[in-house]
Every structure is written in C-alpha cells, then in structure tokens.
Design a protein around this motif. Structure first.
Motif, short mmCIF file in Angstrom:
data_model
loop_
_atom_site.label_atom_id
_atom_site.label_comp_id
_atom_site.label_asym_id
_atom_site.label_seq_id
_atom_site.Cartn_x
_atom_site.Cartn_y
_atom_site.Cartn_z
N LEU A 1 29.05 39.32 45.55
CA LEU A 1 29.13 37.89 45.19
C LEU A 1 28.20 36.94 44.85
O LEU A 1 28.38 36.06 44.02
CB LEU A 1 29.71 37.22 46.57
N ALA A 2 26.88 37.39 45.13
CA ALA A 2 25.53 36.81 44.75
C ALA A 2 25.64 36.95 43.01
O ALA A 2 25.07 36.08 42.28
CB ALA A 2 24.48 37.54 45.28
N LYS A 3 25.59 38.22 42.56
CA LYS A 3 25.76 38.49 41.21
C LYS A 3 26.68 37.87 40.41
O LYS A 3 26.57 37.07 39.39
CB LYS A 3 25.92 40.11 40.91
N GLY B 1 28.15 35.04 41.26
CA GLY B 1 27.61 33.36 41.27
C GLY B 1 28.66 32.67 41.93
O GLY B 1 28.51 31.30 41.93
N LYS B 2 29.87 33.03 42.42
CA LYS B 2 30.95 32.27 42.96
C LYS B 2 31.60 33.03 43.82
O LYS B 2 31.62 34.07 43.81
CB LYS B 2 31.89 31.45 41.82
N GLY B 3 32.56 32.38 44.64
CA GLY B 3 33.40 33.27 45.55
C GLY B 3 33.06 32.97 46.95
O GLY B 3 32.02 32.60 47.32
N VAL B 4 34.38 32.64 47.76
CA VAL B 4 34.20 32.56 49.37
C VAL B 4 34.23 33.52 50.08
O VAL B 4 33.88 33.79 51.13
CB VAL B 4 35.09 31.38 49.80
N GLY B 5 34.74 34.75 49.42
CA GLY B 5 34.73 35.97 50.45
C GLY B 5 35.54 36.96 49.55
O GLY B 5 35.29 37.03 48.36
N LEU B 6 36.04 37.97 50.52
CA LEU B 6 36.80 39.24 49.64
C LEU B 6 38.33 39.00 50.25
O LEU B 6 38.75 38.70 51.36
CB LEU B 6 36.37 40.30 50.43
N ARG B 7 39.13 39.27 49.21
CA ARG B 7 40.73 39.13 49.35
C ARG B 7 41.14 40.52 49.42
O ARG B 7 41.24 41.06 48.52
CB ARG B 7 41.37 38.11 48.55
N LEU B 8 41.93 40.91 50.62
CA LEU B 8 42.65 42.02 50.78
C LEU B 8 44.20 41.96 50.72
O LEU B 8 44.50 40.87 51.46
CB LEU B 8 41.97 42.96 51.82
N GLY B 9 44.90 42.82 50.46
CA GLY B 9 46.19 42.86 50.44
C GLY B 9 46.82 44.22 50.15
O GLY B 9 46.11 45.17 49.72
N VAL B 10 48.17 44.17 49.95
CA VAL B 10 48.82 45.45 49.60
C VAL B 10 49.98 44.91 48.61
O VAL B 10 50.37 43.74 48.43
CB VAL B 10 49.49 46.26 50.83
N ARG B 11 50.27 45.93 47.55
CA ARG B 11 51.44 45.72 46.65
C ARG B 11 51.98 47.03 46.77
O ARG B 11 51.78 48.36 47.24
CB ARG B 11 50.73 45.38 45.39
N MET C 1 42.48 44.32 45.91
CA MET C 1 41.05 44.03 46.41
C MET C 1 40.43 43.16 45.54
O MET C 1 40.46 43.51 44.35
CB MET C 1 40.24 45.11 47.08
N GLU C 2 40.18 41.95 45.79
CA GLU C 2 39.45 40.88 44.62
C GLU C 2 38.55 39.95 45.30
O GLU C 2 38.71 39.68 46.72
CB GLU C 2 40.50 40.35 43.86
N PHE C 3 37.75 39.29 44.70
CA PHE C 3 37.07 38.10 45.32
C PHE C 3 37.92 37.06 45.55
O PHE C 3 38.92 36.71 44.81
CB PHE C 3 35.89 37.82 44.36
N ALA C 4 37.63 36.39 46.77
CA ALA C 4 38.38 35.21 47.05
C ALA C 4 37.49 33.95 46.47
O ALA C 4 36.59 33.64 47.13
CB ALA C 4 38.66 35.06 48.63
N ASP C 5 38.20 33.29 45.41
CA ASP C 5 37.35 31.95 45.00
C ASP C 5 38.20 30.95 45.80
O ASP C 5 37.40 29.71 45.83
CB ASP C 5 37.67 31.74 43.52
N ALA C 6 39.21 30.98 46.26
CA ALA C 6 39.63 29.86 47.17
C ALA C 6 40.71 30.43 48.45
O ALA C 6 40.92 31.61 48.27
CB ALA C 6 40.60 28.95 46.40
#
Length: 107
Positions: free
Chosen positions: A17-19, A21-31, A42-47
């Motif tokens: 996340l620091a590298k 430079g944005k994002g509020v956390g980690l988004r996990l889910g299933v598909r 799994m992806e970065f959560a921007d919102a």
C-alpha cells in the motif's frame, strides 16, 4: 467470525500500500471459477462500499463484500515463502475440498 491477517501478511500489505501510494486496505472476496467452484479474489481497496464488512488485523483494514463473507468467515490470510516461491496463503475453515492445482475450492 472475523477475517484476519498474520503479522507477515499485514506487513506485506502495508508495504505494498505504501509503494502504491493510495488505498484504504485489502479487499477479499470469492468468485465462481475453477474446477471446484469458487476462487479467491484479492485486490487493494481504494474505497469502502456502504454494505462492505470491515475487519482490522495488525493495523490493516480488511474489506469483504456481504456475498463473499459466508465463504470467508474465520479465514486467516498468511504470507509464506517456500523455497523460491512466495505469496499469500488462505487458511479457510469453510473449505471442504480444493482442486489439485490449488486455484479453487468448494464449501
């Protein structure tokens, strides 16, 4: 039950996340995918969406959509290194069977 990260996983996510430079956390889910039925995403959560469920683990916000939560409840995400390979590993108590390639699971 919460979705958690190990200290190693949290440290890796914080560094990424620091590298980034944005994002509020980690988004996990299933598909729906793979030979066993479900695959992790799994992806970065921007919102954070109003219906998302949030957990805090070792200083990292973990965000899960409500449809994925029943499949992920109690899951611990670790970051492991085995020989030359490294990456995230899901420890999910809901999994009854995984495919041979490790890409999908069913509950």
């Amino acid at each position: 039950m919460p979705v958690t990260l190990t200290e190693k996983a949290a440290s890796h996510v914080q560094g990424s996340l620091a590298k980034r430079g944005k994002g509020v956390g980690l988004r996990l889910g299933v598909r729906t995918s793979g030979c066993s039925g479900m695959a992790y995403k799994m992806e970065f959560a921007d919102a954070i969406n109003p219906d998302d469920v949030q957990f805090e683990s070792h200083g990292v916000k973990v965000v899960v959509d409500p449809k994925s939560l029943p499949y992920l409840e109690g899951t611990e995400l670790d970051y492991t290194r085995e020989g030359l390979n490294e990456g995230f590993k899901f420890r999910n108590p809901n999994v009854k069977d995984e495919c041979g390639c490790g890409e999908s699971f069913n509950t």
